[in-house]
Design a protein around this motif. Structure first.
Motif, short mmCIF file in Angstrom:
data_model
loop_
_atom_site.label_atom_id
_atom_site.label_comp_id
_atom_site.label_asym_id
_atom_site.label_seq_id
_atom_site.Cartn_x
_atom_site.Cartn_y
_atom_site.Cartn_z
N LEU A 282 50.19 12.09 35.82
CA LEU A 282 49.48 11.41 36.90
C LEU A 282 49.14 12.37 38.05
N GLY A 283 49.31 13.68 37.80
CA GLY A 283 48.97 14.67 38.82
C GLY A 283 49.99 14.80 39.92
N ARG B 152 46.01 16.47 35.95
CA ARG B 152 46.90 15.95 34.91
C ARG B 152 47.50 17.12 34.12
N ILE C 242 44.08 9.06 38.61
CA ILE C 242 44.84 9.91 39.54
C ILE C 242 44.40 9.58 40.97
N ARG D 200 52.20 7.62 41.25
CA ARG D 200 50.89 8.27 41.43
C ARG D 200 50.46 8.32 42.89
#
Length: 499
Positions: free
Chosen positions: A388-389, A450, A275, A365
């Motif tokens: 991937l946040g 995540r 991330i 990302r």
């Protein structure tokens, strides 16, 4: 010649240790694969187990057969899937990454299956075969196609193999029928779109005149969408014989739905990618659109002026990767206005074009938000983004008048994500510029970790695939057949098939 007692004792003292050492060495040799063991390895194995706690002379466990315990120490763990011995590799070619021919993959799989059956060392599920007969699946696995159907196909193949099942590809029912007839009792399921082509063909499906045909109950319809709950001529078996990539949200849980939700997971891929901390990301949002026509389609939820306006207010760029096919999926005929490319660097709108999967995920990302455009519906990309946040802006295309926040009446781009809320998923009604702006502004300063929906983990998919492979579908088909025959007696139309 008389043997004195002293001499006899000496002989025994010499012979017994020799026999003991011989047995230790012999057992170690026969318990290990012959192409992986030598004399030195046997010695090492013997003394390694000699010193293990299970064989300690201090053990006080009652009623343990020491010879049985010794043999257990030498047993190799049973592999989920057993490849053919490596000594065979020099006689056969491996799948060629340039040719991308699925037949070469099948040859390797069949070699593994024949070898383990001959050697009696197949994995627990290896003699259970799934025929993956849909082109989407082989395109995903062999040719790296990563559209929605490709991601589902790759997930299904990957998890079936990790569970130790044997899989074979085919491209039409002629080839599928040939594969089935090779090992009819081993084939558990056949997965393909438009299974009705076989159901309607007496030379394909099992029937009075074709006893070696494919039983109707082994044919499972492959459908990315969960829309065909009632079944049609393409899926006459209906019900649980229709497999879907996405859940049927007309029902409260997966099991109560008439169809069978299998789903997909990208967990292993996305969690292998680090991330990017929010403060280190590019000052951009990612536009989820692979074709220019998305922003001219009648379902487009925003206004094309939103992008430069938000760029002016917040200083953030709108970045995406789209093509300029003005008649994508035949949509062009319904669009009257001229389709101009919206890319404008001065207004903060950038088109990177179509990208390889790894570059696409790197852009995602590095973004602060992914923005939906209503199309493509039920895309896997927002699932990757969350993993991937990166939060997702989920457009609400329609809602109940007077009750706009009643989720049960929403039509959104990604129905799977309706149950989740900010800061992970920002739901914004179509043509609501204020909501659009506020969602972007919030995402720019609100980090998330995540996030993977529980039913979309690799383990969840494995569980549903195991159920597919291990269920007694013949017994369920017998009940379906009884119901269908009663329906015919009532004068209704129903599918009658042979078990």
């Amino acid at each position: 010649m008389l043997v004195t007692q002293a001499t006899l004792v000496k002989v025994i003292c010499f012979v017994v240790p020799v026999i003991v050492i011989y047995n230790f060495l012999y057992l170690s040799l026969v318990s290990l694969p012959h192409d992986e063991v030598g004399f030195n390895q046997s010695i090492h194995q013997v003394f390694r187990n000699w010193k293990s706690p299970t064989s300690s002379s201090n053990s006080t466990s009652p009623n343990i057969n020491q010879s049985s315990l010794y043999l257990q120490n030498f047993q190799q763990p049973r592999l989920a899937y057993v490849d053919a011995p490596s000594t065979l590799d020099r006689f056969f070619s491996s799948p060629n990454p340039v040719r991308k021919d699925y037949h070469e993959w099948n040859e390797k799989t069949l070699r593994d299956l024949h070898a383990c059956m001959s050697l009696g060392n197949c994995g627990p599920n290896q003699m259970k075969v799934a025929l993956l007969a849909d082109n989407w699946i082989q395109d995903a696995v062999v040719r790296d196609f990563r559209g929605g159907e490709g991601i589902w196909g790759m997930s299904m193949y990957k998890n079936l193999r990790e569970l130790g099942y044997t899989t074979l590809f085919s491209s039409d029912f002629t080839e599928t029928l040939f594969q089935y007839r090779m090992m009819p009792d081993l084939v558990k399921v056949i997965i393909r779109g438009e299974t009705g082509k076989c159901h309607r063909d007496k030379d394909c499906v099992k029937g009075p005149e074709n006893q070696s045909g494919i039983p109707a109950w082994k044919l499972f319809e492959w459908s990315y969408w969960p829309n065909y709950r009632l079944g049609d001529s393409n899926c006459p078996m209906k019900g649980k014989w229709l497999l879907s990539a996405n859940p049927d949200y007309a029902f409260t849980d997966f099991d109560s739905s008439p169809i069978q939700y299998i789903g997909y997971s990208t967990e292993d891929t996305c969690t292998s990618i680090p991330i990017v901390p929010l403060e280190q990301r590019k000052n951009q949002v990612w536009m989820l659109m692979k074709q220019l026509i998305y922003v001219y389609h009648n379902k487009f939820p925003w206004n094309r002026t939103y992008f430069p306006l938000v760029h002016e207010k917040l200083g953030i760029d709108f970045v995406g990767g789209w093509l300029l096919d003005k008649d994508y999926l035949g949509w062009g005929k319904d669009i009257q206005e001229e389709m101009l490319n919206i890319e404008d660097h001065d207004d903060g709108v950038f088109n990177l074009g179509m990208q390889p999967a790894n570059e696409f995920l790197d852009q995602v990302r590095s973004s602060k938000l992914m923005i939906g455009m209503a199309n493509p519906h039920w895309s896997p990309s927002p699932i990757d983004a969350l993993c991937l946040g990166v939060p997702f802006l989920n457009p609400i295309s329609s809602w109940k008048e007077g009750d706009p926040w009643n989720k049960s009446h929403w039509d959104t781009q990604h129905p799977t994500l309706v149950e989740y809320d900010r800061p992970y998923v920002y739901h914004v009604h179509a043509k609501n510029f204020t909501g659009f702006l506020e969602a972007i502004e919030s995402a720019m300063t609100t980090p998330i970790g995540r996030f993977i929906p529980e039913h979309m983990t690799e383990n969840a998919v494995k569980g549903r695939l195991t159920k597919l492979m291990e269920t007694d579908w013949r017994a369920k088909a017998e009940e379906t057949l009884k119901q269908n025959m009663k329906a015919v007696e009532r004068g209704e139309e129903a599918y009658i098939f042979e078990l």
